[in-house]
Enzyme design. Structure first.
Site, PDB file in Angstrom:
ATOM      1  N   HIS A 194       0.642  -1.083   0.021  1.00  0.00           N
ATOM      2  CA  HIS A 194      -0.011   0.065   0.021  1.00  0.00           C
ATOM      3  C   HIS A 194       0.729   1.256   0.090  1.00  0.00           C
ATOM      4  O   HIS A 194       0.711   2.430  -0.726  1.00  0.00           O
ATOM      5  CB  HIS A 194      -0.827   0.000   1.407  1.00  0.00           C
ATOM      6  CG  HIS A 194      -2.226   0.267   1.007  1.00  0.00           C
ATOM      7  ND1 HIS A 194      -3.071  -0.649   0.641  1.00  0.00           N
ATOM      8  CD2 HIS A 194      -2.897   1.403   0.750  1.00  0.00           C
ATOM      9  CE1 HIS A 194      -4.349  -0.202   0.331  1.00  0.00           C
ATOM     10  NE2 HIS A 194      -4.215   1.134   0.338  1.00  0.00           N
ATOM     11  N   ARG A 301      -3.752  -0.656 -14.434  1.00  0.00           N
ATOM     12  CA  ARG A 301      -3.403  -1.872 -13.629  1.00  0.00           C
ATOM     13  C   ARG A 301      -4.622  -2.035 -12.634  1.00  0.00           C
ATOM     14  O   ARG A 301      -4.564  -1.610 -11.413  1.00  0.00           O
ATOM     15  CB  ARG A 301      -2.186  -1.728 -13.061  1.00  0.00           C
ATOM     16  CG  ARG A 301      -0.881  -2.026 -13.908  1.00  0.00           C
ATOM     17  CD  ARG A 301       0.211  -1.660 -13.136  1.00  0.00           C
ATOM     18  NE  ARG A 301       1.151  -2.099 -13.787  1.00  0.00           N
ATOM     19  CZ  ARG A 301       2.530  -1.460 -14.438  1.00  0.00           C
ATOM     20  NH1 ARG A 301       2.438  -0.152 -14.027  1.00  0.00           N
ATOM     21  NH2 ARG A 301       3.558  -1.993 -14.804  1.00  0.00           N
ATOM     22  N   ARG A 337      -6.708  -3.040 -18.319  1.00  0.00           N
ATOM     23  CA  ARG A 337      -6.130  -4.334 -18.415  1.00  0.00           C
ATOM     24  C   ARG A 337      -7.014  -4.858 -17.137  1.00  0.00           C
ATOM     25  O   ARG A 337      -7.062  -4.574 -16.322  1.00  0.00           O
ATOM     26  CB  ARG A 337      -4.681  -4.443 -17.900  1.00  0.00           C
ATOM     27  CG  ARG A 337      -4.089  -5.591 -17.713  1.00  0.00           C
ATOM     28  CD  ARG A 337      -2.852  -5.773 -17.458  1.00  0.00           C
ATOM     29  NE  ARG A 337      -2.484  -5.560 -16.082  1.00  0.00           N
ATOM     30  CZ  ARG A 337      -0.978  -5.410 -15.576  1.00  0.00           C
ATOM     31  NH1 ARG A 337       0.047  -5.644 -16.482  1.00  0.00           N
ATOM     32  NH2 ARG A 337      -0.788  -4.867 -14.490  1.00  0.00           N
ATOM     33  N   GLU A 433       3.669 -10.931 -22.711  1.00  0.00           N
ATOM     34  CA  GLU A 433       4.716 -10.921 -21.892  1.00  0.00           C
ATOM     35  C   GLU A 433       5.136 -12.296 -21.574  1.00  0.00           C
ATOM     36  O   GLU A 433       5.993 -12.430 -20.150  1.00  0.00           O
ATOM     37  CB  GLU A 433       4.052  -9.973 -20.693  1.00  0.00           C
ATOM     38  CG  GLU A 433       2.674 -10.707 -20.263  1.00  0.00           C
ATOM     39  CD  GLU A 433       2.216  -9.726 -19.280  1.00  0.00           C
ATOM     40  OE1 GLU A 433       2.960  -8.797 -18.604  1.00  0.00           O
ATOM     41  OE2 GLU A 433       0.962  -9.904 -18.672  1.00  0.00           O
ATOM     42  N   ASN A 456       8.516  -5.819 -18.815  1.00  0.00           N
ATOM     43  CA  ASN A 456       8.879  -6.270 -17.390  1.00  0.00           C
ATOM     44  C   ASN A 456       8.584  -7.910 -17.234  1.00  0.00           C
ATOM     45  O   ASN A 456       9.951  -8.524 -16.926  1.00  0.00           O
ATOM     46  CB  ASN A 456       8.205  -5.733 -16.278  1.00  0.00           C
ATOM     47  CG  ASN A 456       8.056  -4.314 -16.461  1.00  0.00           C
ATOM     48  OD1 ASN A 456       8.876  -3.621 -17.022  1.00  0.00           O
ATOM     49  ND2 ASN A 456       6.901  -3.754 -15.843  1.00  0.00           N
ATOM     50  N   ARG A 467      11.896 -10.635 -11.363  1.00  0.00           N
ATOM     51  CA  ARG A 467      12.009  -9.402 -11.408  1.00  0.00           C
ATOM     52  C   ARG A 467      12.115  -8.631 -10.162  1.00  0.00           C
ATOM     53  O   ARG A 467      12.336  -7.401  -9.921  1.00  0.00           O
ATOM     54  CB  ARG A 467      11.066  -8.848 -12.316  1.00  0.00           C
ATOM     55  CG  ARG A 467       9.315  -9.009 -11.657  1.00  0.00           C
ATOM     56  CD  ARG A 467       8.361  -8.797 -12.534  1.00  0.00           C
ATOM     57  NE  ARG A 467       7.807  -7.246 -12.482  1.00  0.00           N
ATOM     58  CZ  ARG A 467       6.787  -6.927 -13.125  1.00  0.00           C
ATOM     59  NH1 ARG A 467       6.258  -7.565 -14.255  1.00  0.00           N
ATOM     60  NH2 ARG A 467       6.143  -5.881 -13.001  1.00  0.00           N
TER      61      ARG A 467
HETATM   62  C1  PEP Z   1       4.974  -5.778 -17.958  1.00  0.00           C
HETATM   63  O1  PEP Z   1       4.791  -7.092 -17.505  1.00  0.00           O
HETATM   64  O2  PEP Z   1       5.727  -5.475 -18.601  1.00  0.00           O
HETATM   65  C2  PEP Z   1       3.759  -4.818 -17.362  1.00  0.00           C
HETATM   66  C3  PEP Z   1       3.829  -3.791 -18.020  1.00  0.00           C
HETATM   67  O3  PEP Z   1       3.095  -5.422 -16.458  1.00  0.00           O
HETATM   68  P1  PEP Z   1       3.182  -5.539 -14.976  1.00  0.00           P
HETATM   69  O4  PEP Z   1       4.471  -4.716 -14.587  1.00  0.00           O
HETATM   70  O5  PEP Z   1       1.997  -4.772 -14.298  1.00  0.00           O
HETATM   71  O6  PEP Z   1       3.383  -6.772 -14.775  1.00  0.00           O
HETATM   72 MG    MG Z   2       3.209  -7.862 -16.760  1.00  0.00          MG
END
Ligand code: PEP
Ligand code: MG
Length: 583
Positions: A194, A301, A337, A433, A456, A467
């Site tokens: 948060h 998001r 999304r 992704e 990402n 990540r």
């Molecule tokens: C990603 O995975 O690059 C992305 C934009 O979504 P998130 O960072 O919310 O997983």
């Molecule tokens: Mg993602």
């Protein structure tokens, strides 16, 4: 002079802050049992009622202030808490307990809510389980009012402070005033906690997850928060202060250089338009998107709607947010999304051995179509504004898309049968992704209206590097040739199928990557709002043939380091103006 100490945590909100530590601690409440004489029992129940009313008033005031300062969507989680104060069964149980047991209100109330919270935490239903934190948030407020204790609130924090806390509760996090609070450091939390979410939305430098923080820091100490590198510096040496003064000065200069770009169109020097849009987590961030000149929302998001109120928002609540966002962003479009829950955006008490490889995003939604349809209906209803697009995360197979189409079509039919309007032409896109989606992108492209590359996750899954894991963060590199070759393949597949291809991972905001991505043919770049002016500046300094040359050369290398060296060299040599805005 005390020795300088660097405390490492997770960088969650960029920028540098220097200020005085304000330790934010919610004192433990002790509740004692006191007998009440029969003649005073009525007074005792009235005292309890008054404490409930006062708490309701306190929460409404907080909600009102948040609505004014930050926008309506932000304070919605307080609705559930206010409703709990009107719960008849709790109220009756407490009043009955006071009268029958002849005990004080705080003692009986504490017992009743403890029982209630225990029952909810044992429930099989995720929604009820998640209400436990709300029960304690509200319960402690009522107890403080009964005991006449003042609330330790972030509202009372003096200007110029750096808040240091174990953690900050949701209702308190939502009260943070960026004009007074310069930085935040917490012991608990991760990228999606948060505190992290709020700090990013309010553009306050923040570091979370600092182990043992509360035992290492004292009220009134002077510290530096480095939200870019994820460190808190205690007793900084004069040379360290000087280093950060220079860095801050550079940040200010950079802002001056970039502010003229806010309102400029995102066109290359030779006139190609590339959409530059914003990634947002909260509804209220649309103001940042507009301020920095975003040409739409490229990624909303929505899982944060779920995470910030700790549970599934109703169709109506979601519809209100999506509809308002679509209206405020017109004439630009808004890509909503669907929930990307799981991974590091975890449910409060659900754990898996490998969450990033587990029950995440579309997998969660397709496993529970009724749950999924709540969100689909809300998005479809908001699509009457004609500028809404829908996007699905974490696609790894062709069957995923087929199954989504089925549920999506069913939802449309259900709306139709209730005469509920929606945009029949709504664009249907997926995030590319996972390596499997990238490799199969030419087949997937035939099923959708657009691709948005999630660099990402694409980097994480292609390189097999978590990540969020600090220990291996040096291995996480979105310039790795394997990632770049997949990006090229995705863009080519999309264009062959005549669909547009965007990119919404962190790579989109990297000034080194922008010429390369444009050279590969990207149609849209979506990034955190504050990065937009810099991206526009880069875009407006280059031409398509120059970018194509950069892309062609970049794909020849064997390592990420070679790619980055080449990009830095080329930018320094050919585009000195861009070089100046690279941090
Ligand atoms: C990603 O995975 O690059 C992305 C934009 O979504 P998130 O960072 O919310 O997983
Ligand atoms: Mg993602």
């Amino acid at each position: 002079m005390a020795k300088e100490r660097r405390l490492k945590g997770i960088a969650v909100s960029e920028g540098i802050a220097r200020g005085t530590v304000f330790i934010y601690e919610t004192k433990k409440i002790e509740v004692f049992q006191t007998p009440i004489f029969s003649v005073y029992l009525k007074d005792e129940t009235e005292r309890f009622e008054k404490a409930l009313d006062k708490t309701k008033q306190d929460l409404s005031n907080i909600q009102e202030r948040i609505n004014q300062e930050t926008g309506k969507g932000f304070a919605q989680f307080l609705d559930a808490q206010i409703m709990m104060l009107s719960d008849k069964s709790i109220k009756e149980k407490v009043k009955k307990g006071i009268i029958e047991e002849k005990k004080n209100a705080e003692y009986v109330y504490h017992r009743v809510i403890s029982d209630y919270a225990k029952k909810l935490s044992e429930s099989k239903d995720q929604y009820f389980k998640e209400r436990v934190a709300d029960i304690w948030d509200v319960g402690l407020r009522v107890l403080r009012n009964l005991l006449g204790l003042t609330h330790s609130s972030v509202v009372d924090v003096p200007a110029g402070s750096i808040i240091v806390a174990h953690d900050i509760s949701p209702s308190e996090a939502a009260l943070i005033n960026p004009k007074k609070i310069l930085g935040i450091a917490t012991e608990a939390g991760g990228r999606t906690s948060h505190t992290a979410i709020t700090a990013r939305a309010l553009e306050i430098p923040a570091v979370v997850g600092i182990k043992g923080l509360m035992n290492k820091i004292e009220n009134g100490e002077k510290v530096i928060i480095d939200g870019d590198r994820g460190i808190l510096i205690k007793n900084p040496t004069s040379s360290r202060i000087h280093f950060y003064e220079i860095a801050e000065e550079k940040d200010r200069e950079l802002e001056k250089t970039l502010s003229p770009y806010y309102g400029l169109p995102s066109k290359t020097q030779d006139g190609r338009h590339i959409d530059i849009s914003a990634n947002i987590e909260f509804f209220s961030e649309y103001t940042h998107a507009r301020k920095y000149g975003a040409e739409g929302i490229g990624l909303f998001r929505t899982e944060f709607l779920y995470l910030t109120r700790r549970g599934n928002p109703s169709e109506e609540e979601q519809y209100r947010v999506y509809n308002a966002l679509a209206k405020r962003m017109k004439p630009h479009s808004v890509i909503i999304r669907t929930y990307d829950l799981g991974g590091d955006k975890i449910f409060s008490d659900y754990h898996e051995a490998n969450p990033f490889l587990g029950w995440r995003a579309i997998r969660v939604c397709l496993d529970d179509p009724d749950f999924f349809k709540i969100q689909l209906r809300a998005i479809l209803r908001a699509s009457v504004n004609k500028n809404v697009k829908i996007m699905f995360p974490m696609i790894s197979t062709y069957e995923d898309i087929k199954r989504i189409h089925l549920v999506f079509e069913e939802t449309k039919q259900e709306l139709k049968s209730h005469n509920t309007e929606y945009d029949g032409e709504i664009q249907f896109g997926i995030m590319v992704e996972t390596p499997s989606a990238a490799i199969m992108s030419s087949q997937l492209a035939t099923q959708v209206d657009f691709f948005s590359i999630g660099s990402n996750d694409l980097t994480q899954y292609t390189l097999g590097v978590d990540r969020g894991n600090e220990k291996i963060s040096q291995l996480f590199d979105h310039f790795h040739p394997a990632v770049l070759h997949l990006i090229q393949q995705i863009i080519n597949s999309g264009h062959q199928a005549h669909i547009w291809v965007g990119l919404c991972g962190e790579l989109a905001a990297d000034p080194l990557a922008i010429p390369l991505l444009i050279g590969l043919g990207i149609d849209e770049l979506s990034m955190n709002p504050a990065s937009i002016p810099r991206a526009k500046m880069v875009l407006r300094s280059i031409t398509i043939p120059q970018c194509e040359e950069i892309a062609k050369e970049s794909l020849k290398f064997r390592t990420a380091l070679e790619v980055k060296r080449y990009l830095r060299r080329t930018i320094r040599k050919k585009f000195p103006k861009i070089d100046e805005v690279i941090k």
